[in-house]
Every structure is written in structure tokens, then in C-alpha cells.
Design an enzyme around this catalytic site. Structure first.
Site, PDB file in Angstrom:
ATOM      1  N   ARG A 106       0.878  -1.179   0.000  1.00  0.00           N
ATOM      2  CA  ARG A 106       0.000   0.000   0.000  1.00  0.00           C
ATOM      3  C   ARG A 106       0.910   1.222   0.000  1.00  0.00           C
ATOM      4  O   ARG A 106       1.714   1.393   0.921  1.00  0.00           O
ATOM      5  CB  ARG A 106      -0.928  -0.011   1.217  1.00  0.00           C
ATOM      6  N   HIS A 133      -7.199   1.078  -6.662  1.00  0.00           N
ATOM      7  CA  HIS A 133      -7.446   0.199  -5.507  1.00  0.00           C
ATOM      8  C   HIS A 133      -8.132  -1.080  -6.012  1.00  0.00           C
ATOM      9  O   HIS A 133      -9.299  -1.334  -5.735  1.00  0.00           O
ATOM     10  CB  HIS A 133      -8.336   0.938  -4.503  1.00  0.00           C
ATOM     11  N   GLN A 136     -10.074  -3.959  -3.889  1.00  0.00           N
ATOM     12  CA  GLN A 136     -11.389  -3.534  -3.392  1.00  0.00           C
ATOM     13  C   GLN A 136     -12.488  -3.863  -4.409  1.00  0.00           C
ATOM     14  O   GLN A 136     -13.594  -4.276  -4.049  1.00  0.00           O
ATOM     15  CB  GLN A 136     -11.359  -2.024  -3.138  1.00  0.00           C
ATOM     16  N   ASP A 238     -16.960   7.413  -2.034  1.00  0.00           N
ATOM     17  CA  ASP A 238     -15.730   7.189  -1.267  1.00  0.00           C
ATOM     18  C   ASP A 238     -15.449   8.478  -0.509  1.00  0.00           C
ATOM     19  O   ASP A 238     -16.042   9.535  -0.800  1.00  0.00           O
ATOM     20  CB  ASP A 238     -14.582   6.845  -2.240  1.00  0.00           C
ATOM     21  N   CYS A 277     -16.247   1.626  -0.028  1.00  0.00           N
ATOM     22  CA  CYS A 277     -15.094   0.787   0.332  1.00  0.00           C
ATOM     23  C   CYS A 277     -14.766   0.888   1.820  1.00  0.00           C
ATOM     24  O   CYS A 277     -14.124   0.004   2.370  1.00  0.00           O
ATOM     25  CB  CYS A 277     -13.894   1.156  -0.518  1.00  0.00           C
ATOM     26  N   ARG A 305     -13.836  -8.597   1.320  1.00  0.00           N
ATOM     27  CA  ARG A 305     -12.408  -8.367   1.075  1.00  0.00           C
ATOM     28  C   ARG A 305     -11.610  -9.617   1.449  1.00  0.00           C
ATOM     29  O   ARG A 305     -10.661  -9.980   0.757  1.00  0.00           O
ATOM     30  CB  ARG A 305     -11.886  -7.177   1.907  1.00  0.00           C
TER      31      ARG A 305
HETATM   32  N1  NVA Z   1      -9.696   6.883  -1.613  1.00  0.00           N
HETATM   33  C1  NVA Z   1      -9.364   6.406  -0.290  1.00  0.00           C
HETATM   34  C2  NVA Z   1      -9.669   4.953  -0.180  1.00  0.00           C
HETATM   35  C3  NVA Z   1      -9.454   4.373   1.202  1.00  0.00           C
HETATM   36  C4  NVA Z   1      -9.660   2.892   1.260  1.00  0.00           C
HETATM   37  C5  NVA Z   1      -7.895   6.677  -0.011  1.00  0.00           C
HETATM   38  O1  NVA Z   1      -7.065   6.520  -0.928  1.00  0.00           O
HETATM   39  O2  NVA Z   1      -7.565   7.059   1.113  1.00  0.00           O
HETATM   40  N1   CP Z   2     -11.292  -0.138   1.978  1.00  0.00           N
HETATM   41  C1   CP Z   2     -10.050  -0.207   2.480  1.00  0.00           C
HETATM   42  O1   CP Z   2      -9.079  -0.415   1.758  1.00  0.00           O
HETATM   43  O2   CP Z   2      -9.979  -0.054   3.822  1.00  0.00           O
HETATM   44  P1   CP Z   2      -8.662   0.103   4.684  1.00  0.00           P
HETATM   45  O3   CP Z   2      -8.044   1.435   4.338  1.00  0.00           O
HETATM   46  O4   CP Z   2      -9.113   0.041   6.107  1.00  0.00           O
HETATM   47  O5   CP Z   2      -7.723  -1.007   4.335  1.00  0.00           O
END
Ligand code: NVA
Ligand code: CP
Length: 323
Positions: A106, A133, A136, A238, A277, A305
């Protein structure tokens, strides 16, 4: 040496491959529910997980998922490993992939993932980048199929009652881009409504439009949530403030006025389900009423997930080592 197959974005997968991952995940979920808690598709193997951003769902589901496939996962925060102190991506990739069997990352810029994977001797999974992502979306699609909405192949056990008409409301971010990839690969209708100035990345949109020519997907981009929501059967959103954008919070909240998914918006849809998500910020991108409503599938989506990630790992094992 054969090129390693990674899971960085759905843009790298065909429709058949995406449906194969979905079907593997559904089978793993079914077996799990029927009592097969451990299904050894990753037996005695190791997943290294590098997190440069926070996570609840992705971390817990990959860690538990690796265990439920007969392997184990290792959590590596960039605060603790040398990558966070400036060791190069290429050296980190070569070292970690010489020890672990699979790596989940990540991170921020997507090109970091691409660089890492090009130096990795083992499959790399994108656990979220600024641009995409993809893990997801596998869980989201399984959730849609469970609700009778989707496009399937012969191997899918679900009965499909409705073709997807998906409406994404909010920021033109990694989730919006991932929906563009899923819709354009599978060939369904996607409307994306963002405030002016927060549209999706134009190069990613162009790519989606090219895929849509082959798949028959219908992609509509608008600044009107109302237009996007009308008769949609999936409504999703989101957070407005993605990880790394904290300094833009006040400004974005002002600009996103009118983009909160509320009951009036849901009522414009065609008996639509609501997906998110998570994490959700109630009162901003979605109301408490919507997220707690009967239409909301967000907690099933989150649970999926776990099974989606086991499906992705199993697919990568098959693709890379079992052919
Ligand atoms: N768009 C959000 C998704 C979190 C799962 C982010 O990148 O923080
Ligand atoms: N949806 C998602 O990726 O959640 P987290 O940021 O908690 O992993």
C-alpha cells in the site's frame, strides 16, 4: 525467466481473468462458510505486506486470508523498515522477494509499485495506490453478484437479475479510477459524477474509453449527481479526503457541497444498493441514514475483502507457478 504476473491494476487483466478471480473468490467463500476454514492454496508460503499508509480492512483481510490459505503474513510498516529511511525501492524489492513468496504493497504513487514489481522475483499485489485500488473492486463485484447485479460467465453460480448500472458520486480518485477499469473491462454502464475540478485522471479515462470500445461498456462523466444517479442500480461513493490529502480537507468539503449520498439521491436510483469501500465519514460523502439503510451492503462488502484477497492470491499462485 518467465515474466511474473502481478496484480497492480485491473487494466492488466482481461474480462475472463477478472471473472476467474471473482469465481475463485466465491468458491473459497462458499467452502469457508461450509466449514473449510483452511483451504491450502498458499500452503507454507509467506506474504510480506508493506504499508506506507494506514489500513484496517486491507491489513486484516490479507493477514487472516494468508493464514486461511495455509500460509502466513508479515506486516511491514515503512516506519520500521529501511525503505522508510531511504533504501531504494529496487534494493528493497530484490531483498524482500528473495525471502517472501508474495508481496502486498500500500503506497502513494502507482509508479512506485511498478518499479517495485519490475525488480521483484515474486508476485506483487497493489493494496492501494493514489491511482488504483483493484483488490477492493473484486470484493465490490462479488457483493454486486450476491445482490443479483452483474455480468457473469458460465462458471458463476449466481443468478443475475439485473445488468449493472453503476453510479459513482464524489472524488475522481483511486476508487473512481478502479470503477472505470472494472466497468470498461467487463462491459457495463458506469456514470461518474464529480464536482468541477475533481474529475478523474484524463489518461485513465482515455484508457477506459479504449477498453469500452471492445467490451461495450457505457461510460458517462458528469458534474451532476442527479443525472448520474437516475435509474442506477448500484450507487457508490468514497471519502472526499484520501490518505495524503489531509491538508485539503476544509477546501474539499466546501467544493463537494451537493455530493453527499443521501436518501433523496438513493431514491433516484432503481432500487439501488449502496456500496462504499470504507472508511466512511458520515455526514460528508454519505449520510448516516443511507449507510445504515436496508440498501447499504457496506459491511458485507468489507467482509468480502477477506475472500476476494484469498481469491487474488490463489489466482496469482496458479498463474505464476502452476501452469
Ligand atoms: N480513496 C481512499 C480509499 C481508502 C480505502 C484513499 O485513498 O484514502
Ligand atoms: N477499503 C479499504 O481499503 O480499507 P482500509 O483502508 O481500512 O484497508
Amino acid at each position: 525467466m518467465r515474466a511474473i504476473r502481478h496484480f497492480l491494476s485491473l487494466k492488466d487483466f482481461t474480462k475472463d481473468e477478472i471473472l476467474r478471480i471473482v469465481n475463485i473468490s466465491i468458491k473459497i467463500k462458499d467452502n469457508f462458510i461450509n466449514g473449510d476454514k483452511i483451504q491450502p492454496y498458499f500452503k507454507n508460503k509467506t506474504l510480506a505486506m508493506i504499508f506506507e499508509k494506514s489500513s484496517t480492512r486491507t491489513r486484516v483481510s490479507f493477514e487472516i486470508g494468508a493464514y486461511q490459505l495455509g500460509g502466513m503474513a508479515l506486516f511491514l510498516s515503512n516506519k520500521d523498515i529501511q525503505l522508510g529511511r531511504g533504501e531504494s525501492i529496487r534494493d528493497t524489492a530484490r531483498v524482500i522477494s528473495s525471502m517472501a513468496d508474495m508481496i502486498m504493497i500500500r503506497t502513494f504513487e502507482h509508479n512506485k509499485l511498478e518499479e517495485f514489481s519490475s525488480f521483484s522475483s515474486k508476485p506483487v499485489i497493489n493494496g492501494l495506490s493514489n491511482e488504483y485500488h483493484p483488490t477492493q473492486l473484486i470484493a465490490d463485484y462479488i457483493t454486486m453478484l450476491e445482490c443479483g447485479i452483474g455480468i457473469i460467465d458460465d462458471a458463476c453460480k449466481y443468478q443475475i437479475l439485473r445488468k449493472p448500472v453503476v453510479c459513482y458520486i464524489g472524488d475522481g480518485n483511486n476508487m473512481a479510477h478502479s470503477w472505470l477499469m472494472l466497468a470498461s473491462k467487463l462491459g457495463f454502464e458506469l456514470r461518474v459524477a464529480t464536482p468541477k475540478g475533481f474529475e478523474v485522471d484524463s489518461a485513465i479515462l482515455e484508457l477506459a474509453m479504449q477498453f469500452a470500445k471492445h467490451s461495450g461498456a457505457v461510460i458517462k462523466i458528469t458534474n451532476s449527481p442527479k443525472e448520474a444517479t437516475l435509474n442506477a442500480n448500484v450507487i457508490t461513493t468514497d471519502t472526499w479526503i484520501s490518505m495524503g490529502q489531509e491538508s485539503q480537507k476544509e477546501e474539499k468539503i466546501r467544493q463537494f457541497n451537493g455530493f453527499c449520498v443521501d436518501t433523496d439521491m438513493m431514491n433516484l436510483g432503481d432500487n439501488a444498493i449502496f456500496l462504499h469501500c470504507l472508511p466512511a465519514y458520515r455526514g460528508y460523502e454519505v449520510t448516516d441514514e443511507v449507510i445504515e439503510s436496508h440498501s447499504s451492503k457496506v459491511f458485507i462488502e468489507a467482509e468480502n475483502r477477506l475472500h476476494a484477497h484469498k481469491g487474488i492470491m490463489t489466482f496469482l499462485e496458479e498463474e505464476n507457478w502452476k501452469k
